[in-house]
Design a protein around this motif. Structure first.
Motif, PDB file in Angstrom:
ATOM      1  N   ILE A  69     -31.778  33.153  24.740  1.00 50.50           N
ATOM      2  CA  ILE A  69     -33.090  33.282  25.389  1.00 50.50           C
ATOM      3  C   ILE A  69     -33.104  32.535  26.724  1.00 50.50           C
ATOM      4  O   ILE A  69     -33.643  33.037  27.730  1.00 50.50           O
ATOM      5  N   ALA A  70     -32.491  31.344  26.762  1.00 53.41           N
ATOM      6  CA  ALA A  70     -32.456  30.562  28.004  1.00 53.41           C
ATOM      7  C   ALA A  70     -31.571  31.227  29.044  1.00 53.41           C
ATOM      8  O   ALA A  70     -31.894  31.234  30.242  1.00 53.41           O
ATOM      9  N   ALA A  71     -30.437  31.787  28.617  1.00 52.39           N
ATOM     10  CA  ALA A  71     -29.534  32.443  29.573  1.00 52.39           C
ATOM     11  C   ALA A  71     -30.160  33.679  30.193  1.00 52.39           C
ATOM     12  O   ALA A  71     -29.828  34.055  31.320  1.00 52.39           O
ATOM     13  N   GLU A  72     -31.089  34.299  29.488  1.00 53.86           N
ATOM     14  CA  GLU A  72     -31.794  35.458  30.027  1.00 53.86           C
ATOM     15  C   GLU A  72     -32.952  35.054  30.932  1.00 53.86           C
ATOM     16  O   GLU A  72     -33.635  35.910  31.499  1.00 53.86           O
ATOM     17  N   GLY A  73     -33.194  33.731  31.050  1.00 58.77           N
ATOM     18  CA  GLY A  73     -34.234  33.247  31.947  1.00 58.77           C
ATOM     19  C   GLY A  73     -35.626  33.293  31.378  1.00 58.77           C
ATOM     20  O   GLY A  73     -36.605  33.115  32.117  1.00 58.77           O
ATOM     21  N   VAL A  74     -35.754  33.526  30.058  1.00 62.71           N
ATOM     22  CA  VAL A  74     -37.078  33.595  29.449  1.00 62.71           C
ATOM     23  C   VAL A  74     -37.725  32.218  29.382  1.00 62.71           C
ATOM     24  O   VAL A  74     -38.929  32.065  29.560  1.00 62.71           O
ATOM     25  N   ILE A  75     -36.927  31.182  29.117  1.00 58.20           N
ATOM     26  CA  ILE A  75     -37.421  29.806  29.114  1.00 58.20           C
ATOM     27  C   ILE A  75     -36.594  28.982  30.078  1.00 58.20           C
ATOM     28  O   ILE A  75     -35.443  29.324  30.385  1.00 58.20           O
ATOM     29  N   THR A  76     -37.156  27.894  30.554  1.00 56.37           N
ATOM     30  CA  THR A  76     -36.438  27.008  31.453  1.00 56.37           C
ATOM     31  C   THR A  76     -35.407  26.196  30.666  1.00 56.37           C
ATOM     32  O   THR A  76     -35.549  25.966  29.461  1.00 56.37           O
ATOM     33  N   THR A  77     -34.392  25.757  31.357  1.00 61.08           N
ATOM     34  CA  THR A  77     -33.301  25.023  30.703  1.00 61.08           C
ATOM     35  C   THR A  77     -33.370  23.523  30.964  1.00 61.08           C
ATOM     36  O   THR A  77     -32.444  22.797  30.634  1.00 61.08           O
TER      37      THR A  77
END
Length: 510
Positions: free
Chosen positions: A90-98
């Motif tokens: 989900i993070a790699a797809e940019g949906v949430i910040t890392t």
């Protein structure tokens, strides 16, 4: 795009940090691979993660997805990497910040509908997060209670994948799970069995009190139905109360073994493990292809009860020698070596002969001397060397069974045992032992001073009973414990006399 999520893997009883690196590329055919020495359960997480992401409404990327579990030379086992891998995608797809992913350890198994299932080793993971100075740990709700006993680290219980993603992405806020540690210790330190339940057997009760006070291994010999198992089950109730550190260590072992109940925080009662005599050596000592703690480690700081001792296989009994001597179990495999703690009191029980009625006044023994010797010879000399007390447990007469008097309650016995243990802790401060049962030759010379009467009595007993050097050192250790129960600094003749009574096999008695 690349994302990194922190997770952990348990080796032995300790957790080790694992970086879950997820790279998603739009070039090439769609592919989902996991590298970094994953076992079958970790490889199968691909299908669980795909289904979970789709069922929560996330558009699973039809791209090349590579997941690396670092360090790559450490074998990864179990299903606890489901949640961090899904969060990484989900993070790699940019949906949430890392931004906050490097501040929390994430662990949990995913169901196909996105719910988070419990895992093993939640307490060990929390301790590792605290050691690394991280902000907190995201765990399944069932594991939150055990992990929350670790102070100084935030434990966040998650029920589903969307909850975890929203929290890590800063979309929602959640307070750490809090537990009353002192209340949890008090609540889980209640014993159901009590010594007052046992009718008669005052001599055996006294022997068990001495064994508990000095952490002495004990062998009970008696006919069937004399109450050996009943006595053994009540021995944990007279051991000193567990300290918080002891409870923490025992809880870690049971958490890794998957024996903690959902929502249970601490194990504050002394454990009692009673494996069947058909147990294998690996199940007793620990190990296997995927090393797990065995019965000796599950009995850490408690009691290991071996009923019908001669019925255990010879190779199974022989593996007990290392933990009885060193208090640890070392399991070596090609990829790694694992060490489990195993400090326990061995309580064994056996019949005096194959039929069980040798020396019994009400039943006639049908065994020949050769059969009896063959039966007893199943227990090796090196194992018997590590048992300090041999006590006879005869049948209980009807008069005692039907009487009203049941003897002292466990609480009163535990007070005397605790006071004796406190004397030993002061005596052995700096010696790396905590009880008389762990004394070596140098400790016996230093701490087992005898009065003149005691010297004379022991000298007479050694000659008349033809006792061995092994029996001599065992008598001194047990006599030291008897003296501690009496609050005496020096070992007197009464203490020696009682200790000699606890060596019935050396005295040629049944």
């Amino acid at each position: 795009m690349l994302s990194k999520v922190l997770s952990a893997h348990v080796i032995g009883i300790d957790a080790h940090l694992v970086e879950v690196e997820v790279d998603i590329s739009g070039k090439g055919l769609p592919h989902f691979s996991i590298v970094g020495l994953p076992d079958a359960a970790v490889k199968e997480s691909r299908d669980r993660i795909k289904a979970a992401l789709k069922n929560i409404g996330f558009n699973f990327p039809l791209k090349q997805i590579t997941v690396n579990l670092a360090p790559a030379d450490l074998k990864k086992e179990g299903s606890s990497f489901d949640l961090p891998i899904a969060v990484g995608i989900i993070a790699a797809e940019g949906v949430i910040t890392t931004g906050s992913l490097d501040s929390f350890i994430v662990a949990g198994e995913l169901s196909l509908d996105g719910k988070i299932k419990p895992i093993r080793g939640g307490l060990s993971i929390a301790l590792e997060a605290k050691r690394l100075g991280l902000k907190g740990v995201l765990l399944p709700g069932e594991n939150a209670a055990e992990a929350a006993v670790v102070e100084g680290i935030g434990i966040y219980n998650m029920g589903s994948l969307p909850e975890a993603a929203e929290f890590l992405g800063g979309i929602s806020e959640r307070k750490p799970f809090v537990i009353d540690t002192s209340g949890a210790m008090a609540e889980s330190s209640i014993y159901e069995d009590d010594f007052s339940d046992v009718k008669g057997q005052e001599y055996a009760k006294r022997a068990l009190e001495v064994a508990a006070a000095g952490s002495h291994n004990i062998l009970m010999i008696g006919p069937p139905g004399s109450g050996k198992t009943m006595l053994a089950k009540r021995l944990p109730s007279v051991l000193p109360p567990m300290t918080f550190d002891e409870a923490l260590e025992v809880t870690k072992i049971h958490s890794i073994s998957g024996l903690l109940k959902n929502g249970q925080s601490l194990l504050a009662t002394r454990t009692f493990r009673a494996p069947h005599h058909t147990i294998s050596d690996i199940a007793l000592i620990g190990g296997g292809q995927t090393p797990r703690p065995g019965e000796v480690s599950l009995a850490h700081h408690g009691i290991l009860f071996l009923d019908e001792l001669p019925e255990f296989k010879r190779n199974v009994l022989e593996v007990l020698r290392q933990p009885l001597e060193n208090g640890i179990v070392s399991v070596s495999r090609v990829m790694a070596s694992v060490t489990y703690p195993a400090q326990f009191v061995l309580v064994a029980a056996m019949n005096p002969c194959p039929c069980g009625y040798l020396g019994d006044l009400k039943h006639q023994c049908t065994c020949t001397p050769a059969m009896t010797n063959r039966y007893r010879s199943k227990i090796s000399g090196p194992l018997m060397d590590r048992i300090d007390i041999h006590v006879n447990v005869p049948s209980v007469p009807y008069k005692e069974l039907s009487g009203d008097y049941s003897g002292e309650r466990s609480e009163l016995i535990r007070q005397r045992v605790t006071e004796a243990r406190e004397r030993q802790l002061k005596r052995f401060k700096g010696d790396k032992i905590f009880a008389n049962g762990q004394m070596k030759t140098r400790h016996i010379k230093k701490y087992c001073g005898l009065s003149s009467d005691a010297h004379g009595l022991l000298d007479t007993a050694m000659q008349r009973l033809n006792l061995s050097a092994r029996a001599y050192s065992r008598i001194l250790k047990v006599a030291r414990t008897v003296a501690d129960l009496d609050g005496a600094d020096a070992i007197g003749s009464g203490h020696i006399s009682e200790a000699i009574q606890y060596r019935m096999l050396d005295r040629g008695q049944v």
